[in-house]
Design an enzyme around this catalytic site. Structure first.
Site, PDB file in Angstrom:
ATOM      1  N   LYS A  35      -1.245   4.574   0.988  1.00 18.48           N
ATOM      2  CA  LYS A  35      -1.879   4.207   2.255  1.00 18.48           C
ATOM      3  C   LYS A  35      -0.935   4.537   3.406  1.00 18.48           C
ATOM      4  O   LYS A  35       0.112   3.901   3.567  1.00 18.48           O
ATOM      5  CB  LYS A  35      -2.179   2.707   2.298  1.00 18.48           C
ATOM      6  CG  LYS A  35      -3.280   2.282   1.346  1.00 18.48           C
ATOM      7  CD  LYS A  35      -3.682   0.836   1.664  1.00 18.48           C
ATOM      8  CE  LYS A  35      -4.691   0.292   0.672  1.00 18.48           C
ATOM      9  NZ  LYS A  35      -5.139  -1.047   1.066  1.00 18.48           N
ATOM     10  N   ARG A  64     -12.860   2.301  -1.467  1.00 20.36           N
ATOM     11  CA  ARG A  64     -12.172   2.530  -0.203  1.00 20.36           C
ATOM     12  C   ARG A  64     -12.359   3.979   0.181  1.00 20.36           C
ATOM     13  O   ARG A  64     -11.957   4.883  -0.562  1.00 20.36           O
ATOM     14  CB  ARG A  64     -10.688   2.196  -0.374  1.00 20.36           C
ATOM     15  CG  ARG A  64      -9.873   2.245   0.886  1.00 20.36           C
ATOM     16  CD  ARG A  64      -8.472   1.693   0.612  1.00 20.36           C
ATOM     17  NE  ARG A  64      -7.715   1.594   1.835  1.00 20.36           N
ATOM     18  CZ  ARG A  64      -7.021   2.597   2.368  1.00 20.36           C
ATOM     19  NH1 ARG A  64      -6.986   3.767   1.767  1.00 20.36           N
ATOM     20  NH2 ARG A  64      -6.366   2.420   3.506  1.00 20.36           N
ATOM     21  N   SER A 104      -6.477  -8.690   4.155  1.00 20.00           N
ATOM     22  CA  SER A 104      -5.123  -8.156   3.982  1.00 20.00           C
ATOM     23  C   SER A 104      -4.149  -8.874   4.897  1.00 20.00           C
ATOM     24  O   SER A 104      -4.392  -8.994   6.100  1.00 20.00           O
ATOM     25  CB  SER A 104      -5.077  -6.665   4.335  1.00 20.00           C
ATOM     26  OG  SER A 104      -5.743  -5.907   3.366  1.00 20.00           O
TER      27      SER A 104
END
Ligand code: NI
Lengths: 208, 208
Positions: free
Chosen positions: B137, B39, B108
């Site tokens: 996040k 990521r 997600s």
């Protein structure tokens, strides 16, 4: 169908000062922009995708090809006409493998070595520059000038588009280098009357 | 080969405080991480590509699949094992069309409607959360809690991985929901001894 690289509009929402992107692009196309590159930074993939879907409809309704900047995934996802990549993007040869032989791939270069590399590795055209200083791209690097632009053009046989700071005051100098077109942001999108600005640029390019 | 979703490591260079990303990931795999998601935000496509090439070599040398977050182009360019997309990424159905049937696609979700949408539109697994509050996040949204996590798990037949704030203190509660694994960033990468942290998490997950 051969691509008309003469007046290649690159989008920049920042320069529009809140004016509608699609209206601005449509005006530029009405004024003569022959090719369109959608360039976005710092937005989500979904936002980029949504813009690209709408932009493809608009561009293709005027028979203007849509090129996506940097993001091969967005280009694939909207079945754009092509992709433009630079030195900081995914490798050219890999982009060509994934896009296949029929899509337009452009490659940003600032010297003859990069130009030859681009021609050898699958680019359909080169964006060469920045020719002049420009405020539009923070990461653009030092101007290469019309001399190096001509050297680049002379070193390859694929089309070369001049990028960076090109506008009405220097368009004649640029055309003398023999390039196939000019890539324009602020000289069109930075003007209040975008149709008029595009007509002026297009007219100058054709008449010189 | 069925995918082992049990301890799914998501990378975050920010949390490493300058420690080497590849060493950290290798340590996490040695400690038992079964799946790896790369990521990255705010780096050039080329930098992401270069990281992904190296990460694929590392992950695959341990027989751990490599999933790329968000960027379908990077996943294609490095021939990663899969792609993880969220609500802000390109549409799931289009990602599946481009990736083909054999690549792993994760999606997600934070509620059962999104979960059913994901299952219907080609996701191989769901990342459900954030289950708990998390600092990892910034764009993660409000915690859904273990109750909604269980509702999501019960509403679909594809694997569900719990995402967000999962660590040693709540792993038992999470496992009781019946999910197939936990997605972990800080509970492994945020620790000084990453091998040890991964062993603890993996051991807890298996023993509970
Ligand atoms: Ni780029």
């Amino acid at each position: 169908m051969p691509v008309d690289y003469s007046v290649y509009l690159v989008t920049d929402r920042g320069i529009l000062g809140g004016r509608d992107l699609f209206k601005a692009v449509e005006d530029a196309i009405k004024g003569g922009a022959s090719l369109l590159q959608l360039r976005e930074k710092d937005i989500s993939s979904r936002a980029f995708y949504d813009l690209a879907v709408k932009m493809k409809d608009l561009a293709n309704s005027y028979d203007v090809p849509l090129i996506i900047n940097d993001r091969l995934d967005i280009a694939l996802a909207v079945d754009a006409d092509g992709l433009h990549i630079g030195q900081d993007d995914i490798p050219l040869r890999i982009a060509r493998e994934i896009m296949g032989p029929d899509k337009i791939i452009g490659y940003s270069v600032s010297n003859p070595e990069q130009a030859l590399f681009g021609e050898k590795n699958g680019a359909d055209y080169l964006g060469a520059g920045p020719v002049y200083a420009t405020g539009s791209k923070a990461d653009a690097g030092l101007p290469i000038g019309p001399g190096t632009l001509k050297t680049i053009k002379d070193s390859v046989s694929i089309p070369v588009v001049a990028i960076g700071g090109v506008g009405i005051t220097n368009i004649s100098e640029v055309k003398k280098t023999g390039v196939d077109g000019i890539s324009v942001i602020s000289a069109i999108l930075g003007k209040l009357d975008i149709v008029e600005a595009a007509k002026n640029i297009t007219g100058l390019w054709k008449d010189i």
